[in-house]
Design a protein around this motif. Structure first.
Motif, short mmCIF file in Angstrom:
data_model
loop_
_atom_site.label_atom_id
_atom_site.label_comp_id
_atom_site.label_asym_id
_atom_site.label_seq_id
_atom_site.Cartn_x
_atom_site.Cartn_y
_atom_site.Cartn_z
N GLY A 15 0.87 -1.12 -0.10
CA GLY A 15 -0.32 0.22 0.14
C GLY A 15 0.77 1.48 0.08
N VAL A 16 0.31 2.30 0.14
CA VAL A 16 0.90 3.86 -0.21
C VAL A 16 0.05 4.81 1.58
CG1 VAL A 16 -0.93 4.86 -1.67
CG2 VAL A 16 1.40 5.64 -1.14
N LEU A 17 0.83 5.54 1.79
CA LEU A 17 0.23 6.19 3.22
C LEU A 17 1.31 7.82 2.72
CD1 LEU A 17 -0.84 7.06 5.92
CD2 LEU A 17 1.73 6.46 6.67
N ARG A 39 -4.13 4.09 2.04
CA ARG A 39 -4.28 3.13 0.18
C ARG A 39 -3.97 2.35 0.51
NH1 ARG A 39 -7.74 6.81 1.20
NH2 ARG A 39 -8.21 7.97 -0.61
N GLY A 40 -4.42 0.60 -0.18
CA GLY A 40 -3.78 -0.49 0.31
C GLY A 40 -3.04 -0.96 1.13
N LEU A 41 -3.62 -0.11 2.47
CA LEU A 41 -3.13 -0.65 4.33
C LEU A 41 -3.73 -1.56 4.93
CD1 LEU A 41 -1.38 2.71 5.46
CD2 LEU A 41 -0.24 0.74 4.69
N ILE A 86 4.74 1.59 11.26
CA ILE A 86 3.91 0.58 10.75
C ILE A 86 4.35 -0.27 11.08
CG2 ILE A 86 3.32 0.65 8.69
CD1 ILE A 86 3.02 3.78 7.88
N TYR A 87 5.46 -0.48 10.45
CA TYR A 87 6.39 -1.92 11.03
C TYR A 87 6.40 -2.06 11.45
CZ TYR A 87 9.84 -5.57 9.67
OH TYR A 87 10.27 -6.47 9.43
N ASP A 88 6.64 -1.42 12.82
CA ASP A 88 6.02 -2.56 13.77
C ASP A 88 5.28 -3.19 14.74
OD1 ASP A 88 8.99 -2.00 14.71
OD2 ASP A 88 8.70 -0.24 16.02
N ARG A 89 3.87 -2.04 14.00
CA ARG A 89 2.52 -2.74 14.05
C ARG A 89 1.91 -4.22 13.00
NH1 ARG A 89 4.28 -0.30 17.43
NH2 ARG A 89 3.65 0.90 18.69
N THR A 90 2.41 -4.05 11.92
CA THR A 90 1.61 -4.50 10.72
C THR A 90 2.84 -5.68 10.55
OG1 THR A 90 2.51 -2.81 8.54
CG2 THR A 90 0.55 -3.23 10.52
N GLY A 91 4.53 -5.14 10.34
CA GLY A 91 5.21 -5.93 9.69
C GLY A 91 5.18 -5.27 8.33
N ILE A 96 5.49 5.52 1.84
CA ILE A 96 5.07 6.69 2.90
C ILE A 96 5.89 7.98 1.06
CG2 ILE A 96 5.61 7.97 4.42
CD1 ILE A 96 5.60 5.34 5.98
N LEU A 97 4.93 8.90 1.72
CA LEU A 97 5.23 9.95 0.46
C LEU A 97 4.97 10.99 1.56
CD1 LEU A 97 3.10 9.11 -2.76
CD2 LEU A 97 5.54 8.67 -1.78
N PRO A 98 5.61 11.50 2.02
CA PRO A 98 5.53 12.78 3.21
C PRO A 98 5.05 14.19 2.29
CG PRO A 98 7.46 11.90 4.04
CD PRO A 98 6.90 10.85 2.53
N VAL A 99 4.61 14.80 2.54
CA VAL A 99 4.24 16.59 2.26
C VAL A 99 4.03 17.46 3.20
CG1 VAL A 99 2.85 17.61 0.07
CG2 VAL A 99 3.28 15.07 -0.04
N VAL A 100 5.29 18.07 3.01
CA VAL A 100 4.86 18.91 4.35
C VAL A 100 5.03 20.62 3.26
CG1 VAL A 100 6.27 20.65 5.70
CG2 VAL A 100 6.84 17.74 5.18
N VAL A 101 3.44 21.34 3.79
CA VAL A 101 3.53 22.44 3.15
C VAL A 101 3.73 23.88 3.79
CG1 VAL A 101 1.46 22.98 2.02
CG2 VAL A 101 2.10 21.44 1.11
N GLU A 102 4.41 24.90 3.00
CA GLU A 102 4.04 26.06 3.60
C GLU A 102 2.55 27.40 3.75
OE1 GLU A 102 8.45 27.14 5.72
OE2 GLU A 102 8.13 27.28 3.49
#
Length: 103
Positions: A15-17, A39-41, A86-91, A96-102
């Motif tokens: 999936g993707v986050l 999506r798809g997690l 996420i890895y610790d909780r789900t394996g 992961i796509l982080p977006v930082v907006v100012e």
């Protein structure tokens, strides 16, 4: 292409986050809770989503307290922190796509 197939296989399996964090342009403070789009997690439950949101807020606040405001660094730390949670909780290791907006 091989790269496209690899990425599509990865997305289909894990999936993707997408994490959207908004900072104020004047003082660099966090302007509200980060938005999470998953999506798809494998149907993340509300508890895991809340935990991911809290982790994203923690990472951002720690970095901003240390006067780290470079967007690339913020994105890398968000990626690493959420990826480990996420890895610790789900394996699983979603993209992961982080977006930082100012604003």
């Amino acid at each position: 292409q091989d790269v496209a197939l690899r990425d599509r296989r990865h997305l289909s399996e894990d999936g993707v986050l997408i994490v959207v964090a908004t900072l104020t342009g004047s003082n660099g403070a966090v302007a509200g809770q980060p938005e999470l789009i998953a999506r798809g997690l494998a149907e993340p439950d509300a508890e895991l989503l809340d935990e991911m949101r809290v982790e994203a807020e923690r990472v951002l606040s720690e970095l901003l307290e240390d006067d780290v405001s470079e967007i690339k660094l913020l994105q890398e730390h968000l990626h690493d922190g959420l990826g480990q949670l996420i890895y610790d909780r789900t394996g699983r290791r979603p993209m992961i796509l982080p977006v930082v907006v100012e604003v």
